[in-house]
Design a protein around this motif. Structure first.
Motif, PDB file in Angstrom:
ATOM      1  N   MET A 214       0.817  -1.214   0.000  1.00 15.48           N
ATOM      2  CA  MET A 214       0.000   0.000   0.000  1.00 15.48           C
ATOM      3  C   MET A 214       0.853   1.268   0.000  1.00 15.48           C
ATOM      4  O   MET A 214       0.337   2.373   0.151  1.00 15.48           O
ATOM      5  N   GLY A 228      -6.900  -6.778   0.659  1.00 18.42           N
ATOM      6  CA  GLY A 228      -7.462  -6.392   1.944  1.00 18.42           C
ATOM      7  C   GLY A 228      -6.474  -6.613   3.062  1.00 18.42           C
ATOM      8  O   GLY A 228      -5.422  -7.219   2.858  1.00 18.42           O
ATOM      9  N   PHE A 229      -6.805  -6.111   4.244  1.00 17.40           N
ATOM     10  CA  PHE A 229      -5.956  -6.339   5.409  1.00 17.40           C
ATOM     11  C   PHE A 229      -6.425  -7.624   6.090  1.00 17.40           C
ATOM     12  O   PHE A 229      -5.758  -8.641   6.069  1.00 17.40           O
ATOM     13  N   PRO A 244     -20.889  -7.785   1.420  1.00 17.58           N
ATOM     14  CA  PRO A 244     -21.473  -7.285   0.178  1.00 17.58           C
ATOM     15  C   PRO A 244     -20.718  -7.831  -1.033  1.00 17.58           C
ATOM     16  O   PRO A 244     -19.538  -8.160  -0.948  1.00 17.58           O
ATOM     17  N   PHE A 247     -16.851  -7.167  -2.312  1.00 15.91           N
ATOM     18  CA  PHE A 247     -16.079  -6.669  -1.171  1.00 15.91           C
ATOM     19  C   PHE A 247     -14.614  -7.077  -1.302  1.00 15.91           C
ATOM     20  O   PHE A 247     -14.307  -8.222  -1.616  1.00 15.91           O
ATOM     21  N   GLN A 248     -13.722  -6.126  -1.105  1.00 12.73           N
ATOM     22  CA  GLN A 248     -12.265  -6.356  -1.139  1.00 12.73           C
ATOM     23  C   GLN A 248     -11.719  -6.742  -2.517  1.00 12.73           C
ATOM     24  O   GLN A 248     -10.620  -7.255  -2.620  1.00 12.73           O
ATOM     25  N   PHE A 252     -13.377  -2.570  -5.781  1.00 12.97           N
ATOM     26  CA  PHE A 252     -13.852  -2.023  -4.502  1.00 12.97           C
ATOM     27  C   PHE A 252     -12.767  -1.124  -3.891  1.00 12.97           C
ATOM     28  O   PHE A 252     -13.049  -0.016  -3.418  1.00 12.97           O
ATOM     29  N   HIS A 256     -12.763   2.995  -3.251  1.00 20.38           N
ATOM     30  CA  HIS A 256     -12.557   3.610  -1.935  1.00 20.38           C
ATOM     31  C   HIS A 256     -11.274   4.431  -1.862  1.00 20.38           C
ATOM     32  O   HIS A 256     -10.901   4.914  -0.790  1.00 20.38           O
ATOM     33  N   PHE A 258      -7.918   3.698  -2.680  1.00 24.22           N
ATOM     34  CA  PHE A 258      -6.603   3.207  -2.284  1.00 24.22           C
ATOM     35  C   PHE A 258      -5.776   2.641  -3.442  1.00 24.22           C
ATOM     36  O   PHE A 258      -4.672   2.178  -3.241  1.00 24.22           O
TER      37      PHE A 258
ATOM     38  N   LEU B 166     -15.845  -4.298   8.503  1.00 19.22           N
ATOM     39  CA  LEU B 166     -16.180  -3.923   7.130  1.00 19.22           C
ATOM     40  C   LEU B 166     -15.718  -2.499   6.814  1.00 19.22           C
ATOM     41  O   LEU B 166     -15.050  -2.241   5.811  1.00 19.22           O
ATOM     42  N   GLU B 169     -11.994  -1.995   6.458  1.00 14.04           N
ATOM     43  CA  GLU B 169     -11.471  -2.370   5.140  1.00 14.04           C
ATOM     44  C   GLU B 169     -11.792  -1.281   4.119  1.00 14.04           C
ATOM     45  O   GLU B 169     -10.961  -0.932   3.297  1.00 14.04           O
ATOM     46  N   GLU B 170     -13.011  -0.750   4.202  1.00 14.12           N
ATOM     47  CA  GLU B 170     -13.398   0.304   3.254  1.00 14.12           C
ATOM     48  C   GLU B 170     -12.498   1.528   3.372  1.00 14.12           C
ATOM     49  O   GLU B 170     -12.193   2.188   2.402  1.00 14.12           O
ATOM     50  N   ARG B 171     -12.114   1.811   4.605  1.00 11.41           N
ATOM     51  CA  ARG B 171     -11.319   3.017   4.823  1.00 11.41           C
ATOM     52  C   ARG B 171      -9.807   2.737   4.815  1.00 11.41           C
ATOM     53  O   ARG B 171      -9.022   3.586   5.214  1.00 11.41           O
ATOM     54  N   GLN B 173      -7.592  -0.061   6.127  1.00 10.55           N
ATOM     55  CA  GLN B 173      -6.842  -0.452   7.321  1.00 10.55           C
ATOM     56  C   GLN B 173      -5.369  -0.735   6.971  1.00 10.55           C
ATOM     57  O   GLN B 173      -4.462  -0.284   7.662  1.00 10.55           O
ATOM     58  N   GLY B 174      -5.171  -1.467   5.877  1.00  5.85           N
ATOM     59  CA  GLY B 174      -3.808  -1.809   5.475  1.00  5.85           C
ATOM     60  C   GLY B 174      -2.990  -0.567   5.172  1.00  5.85           C
ATOM     61  O   GLY B 174      -1.854  -0.418   5.637  1.00  5.85           O
ATOM     62  N   GLU B 175      -3.576   0.351   4.429  1.00  3.22           N
ATOM     63  CA  GLU B 175      -2.863   1.573   4.059  1.00  3.22           C
ATOM     64  C   GLU B 175      -2.535   2.401   5.294  1.00  3.22           C
ATOM     65  O   GLU B 175      -1.436   2.957   5.405  1.00  3.22           O
ATOM     66  N   ALA B 178       0.371   0.753   7.124  1.00  2.00           N
ATOM     67  CA  ALA B 178       1.580   0.864   6.305  1.00  2.00           C
ATOM     68  C   ALA B 178       2.138   2.292   6.352  1.00  2.00           C
ATOM     69  O   ALA B 178       3.336   2.505   6.530  1.00  2.00           O
ATOM     70  N   ARG B 179       1.249   3.263   6.208  1.00  2.00           N
ATOM     71  CA  ARG B 179       1.672   4.674   6.226  1.00  2.00           C
ATOM     72  C   ARG B 179       2.368   5.009   7.548  1.00  2.00           C
ATOM     73  O   ARG B 179       3.393   5.675   7.583  1.00  2.00           O
TER      74      ARG B 179
END
Lengths: 281, 324
Positions: A214, A228-229, A244, A247-248, A252, A256, A258, B166, B169-171, B173-175, B178-179
């Protein structure tokens, strides 16, 4: 007369004996089930000619796709993992390593090489899912770290192709610290102003997502890749609901914010070299 | 007082002691000798049990409900001068991650850490110390502010992992994690990270890149919890003790493997047994480390930080070995 009474047994072939199409000749897409010749499929860079499904491929295939005339010099190819924790689960870690090395013909879950992409210099670190689920252990971290040293010295851009289930549990905290190690090294690339492109392929999860995958100046992906994480099963257990649709997926993650772009594998080399030129000129 | 399963002998002796004391009270008979004897016996038992803890028992201790959490440490170390600051300036304020300025003997320090809830309701609000991306981004915002005003940073790590939800992940988490790893490497101010309870995986590491990474004696730090490790590698939840041993996740193991910079000793019986004592120990450790770190230039600290993490890992070079 056998009209009403079955005289012959029905299909007697057991499932185990059932033969799929002979290997090596045909490719059946797991997504759309259409069949193409293996030759056609390979010529299309292992992307389904009918539905565009991207088959999982390894470092050998990616190097062939990316480097001009498949010409490249491999870096630090002789690094193998130690067993710092003397780890044993259902199997000794050292045995697992030996078996996997023999079976896969790889030494660990990442290979690094430098070469030219339509004339542009590039270092490519590519993960192999076939090696213990593409898990990140000491070798993955060390190879990335040394490749970054190479990039810094030669001012060469870096591409990391991620394909991983995350950290390698058999190296426990050592594996966790590879996240710190690779990110620390990437901060030097950042300061030196050398481009780093992260390509997330199916799947990119766990500690790999939460570190180098990332952190690209550009984060790109192949269509449909899982990124995904936390793994989808874990998220599902957490929220106690079905996830949904989509998802991931790469789409997706792009939606969002990224990912910079989703690039199909057939366009990868052309797009990469254009980008590398744009960074340069 | 909550006793863990392996503390049963101590519990029994303590109950005996209570009885003896109440009998002595009621009957007005002098029992001070037997009371003293029993107290000595309890102490002895405690020393015996706590000098032979297994990895799993240390994991249990790290999760002890009476163990002090991040805000308690911050409050004690800053002599109640802590001013909590909220929000990541983007989506919200994550209650699982706290941070703000505090005064430590005349020196302003930026404190950051995961916070577990102290009762059922707060545990839910604080998501058991599992931060969302906005938690990590709040932490980074505060660290950047500390850097801007040249204030040292102390992080307290206590988390079962980053929140696997959920929205997380949308926001990204990994990034977010990592940041933080990348940015913390380059912070110009001294950074001290202390694991005070659970140090689980990327969720812990996300505020764990420091000049000095220290673990309290009875804590754990690894890539995964023993339970999840058991379920993945052994395909069953019942190998958590075995997994805890195999992961080498205790402070002693982590120190032996060169993955942390030091261990902070806990009071006998664990940090929960004597809050005042562990607060004092942690405070003096912070002051001691800051003293050393402040003598270095930012460049020295950053280089040392990068070198330290870059050296972690065990690999063999087949070619080199062949040439030998």
């Amino acid at each position: 007369m056998g009209w009403f009474k079955r005289l012959k047994e029905g299909i007697t072939t057991t499932t185990t004996e059932k033969r799929e199409t002979p290997e090596g000749l045909w490719y059946k897409c797991p997504s759309c089930k259409k069949i193409h010749t293996a030759q056609e499929h390979k010529a299309n860079q292992h992307v389904c000619l009918n539905c565009g499904y991207h088959e999982r491929i390894g470092s050998a295939e990616y190097f062939e796709i990316i480097f001009d005339d498949n010409n490249f010099t491999e870096l630090h190819e002789n690094l193998v993992s130690g067993d710092p924790l003397d780890f044993t689960d259902t199997k000794k870690y050292t045995d697992r390593l030996t078996d996997t090395i023999k079976k896969s013909g790889l030494k660990d879950a990442l290979r690094s090489a430098y070469g030219k992409v339509n004339g542009n210099d590039l270092v490519v670190c590519c993960m192999d899912f076939g090696f213990i689920g593409g898990s990140m252990g000491s070798v993955v971290g060390e190879k990335i770290s040394r490749s970054i040293d190479f990039c810094l010295k030669n001012k060469t851009p870096l591409l990391i192709i991620s394909k991983s289930g995350g950290a390698r549990m058999m190296e426990a905290a050592f594996s966790l610290m590879q996240m710190a190690k690779t990110s620390a090294k990437l901060s030097l690339m950042d300061k030196a102003g050398i481009p780093y492109i992260s390509l997330c392929t199916d799947p990119t999860t766990g500690g790999v997502t939460a570190s180098y995958a990332m952190l690209g100046d550009l984060n790109i992906s192949e269509p449909g890749a899982l990124i995904g994480f936390a793994g989808p099963r874990v998220v599902k257990e957490t929220i106690g609901k079905d996830l949904p649709k989509g998802f991931q997926t790469a789409e997706f993650v792009l939606e969002h914010g990224f990912l910079d772009k989703i690039i199909t594998r057939t366009e990868l080399k052309a797009k990469l070299s254009t980008l590398l030129k744009m960074f340069k000129n | 007082m909550i006793y863990l399963d392996f503390e049963k002998p101590i519990q029994e002796l303590t109950e005996e002691l209570e009885k003896l004391k109440s009998v002595a009270e009621k009957s007005k008979v002098d029992m001070s000798k037997s009371i003293a004897e029993l107290e000595a016996k309890i102490h002895e038992k405690r020393v015996e049990i706590f000098s032979n803890l297994t990895a799993w028992q240390k994991v249990q201790l790290s999760r002890h409900p009476e163990r002090p959490y991040t805000l308690a440490y911050i409050d004690a170390v800053s002599n109640s001068s802590f001013i909590e600051l909220h929000g990541d300036r983007t989506v919200g304020d994550d209650k699982a991650m706290v941070g703000g300025f505090g005064d430590v003997d005349g020196q302003t320090v930026m404190f950051i850490g995961q916070q577990k809830g102290i009762n059922t309701k707060m545990r839910q609000i604080r998501r058991f110390g599992m931060a969302n991306p906005e938690g990590y981004r709040k932490a980074l915002r505060l660290m950047k502010m500390a850097e801007k005003f040249n204030k040292p940073i102390v992080t307290f790590i206590d988390t079962p992992g980053a929140y696997p939800g959920l929205e997380a992940e949308e926001r990204g988490q990994g990034e977010a994690i990592a940041r933080n790893l990348l940015e913390m490497t380059q912070l110009k101010v001294p950074v001290i990270c202390i694991i005070i309870g659970e140090g689980a995986s990327g969720g812990a590491l996300g505020i764990g890149i420091g000049d000095k990474v220290l673990m309290l004696e009875n804590t754990w730090y690894s890539v995964i919890s023993p339970e999840s490790c058991s379920s993945i590698l052994w395909r069953s939840w019942s190998f958590k003790e075995t997994a805890a041993e195999a992961l080498k996740l205790t402070s002693a193991d982590m120190s032996n493997n060169g993955l942390i910079d030091g261990i902070i000793k806990e009071p006998l019986g664990g940090a929960h047994n004597n809050h005042a004592e562990i607060f004092a120990t942690v405070k003096s450790e912070i002051l001691k480390q800051l003293e050393v770190l402040k003598k270095q230039t930012p460049d020295q600290r950053i280089t040392a930080r990068i070198d330290k993490f870059s050296a972690m890992g065990v690999v063999h070079d087949l070619e080199e070995e062949e040439n030998k």
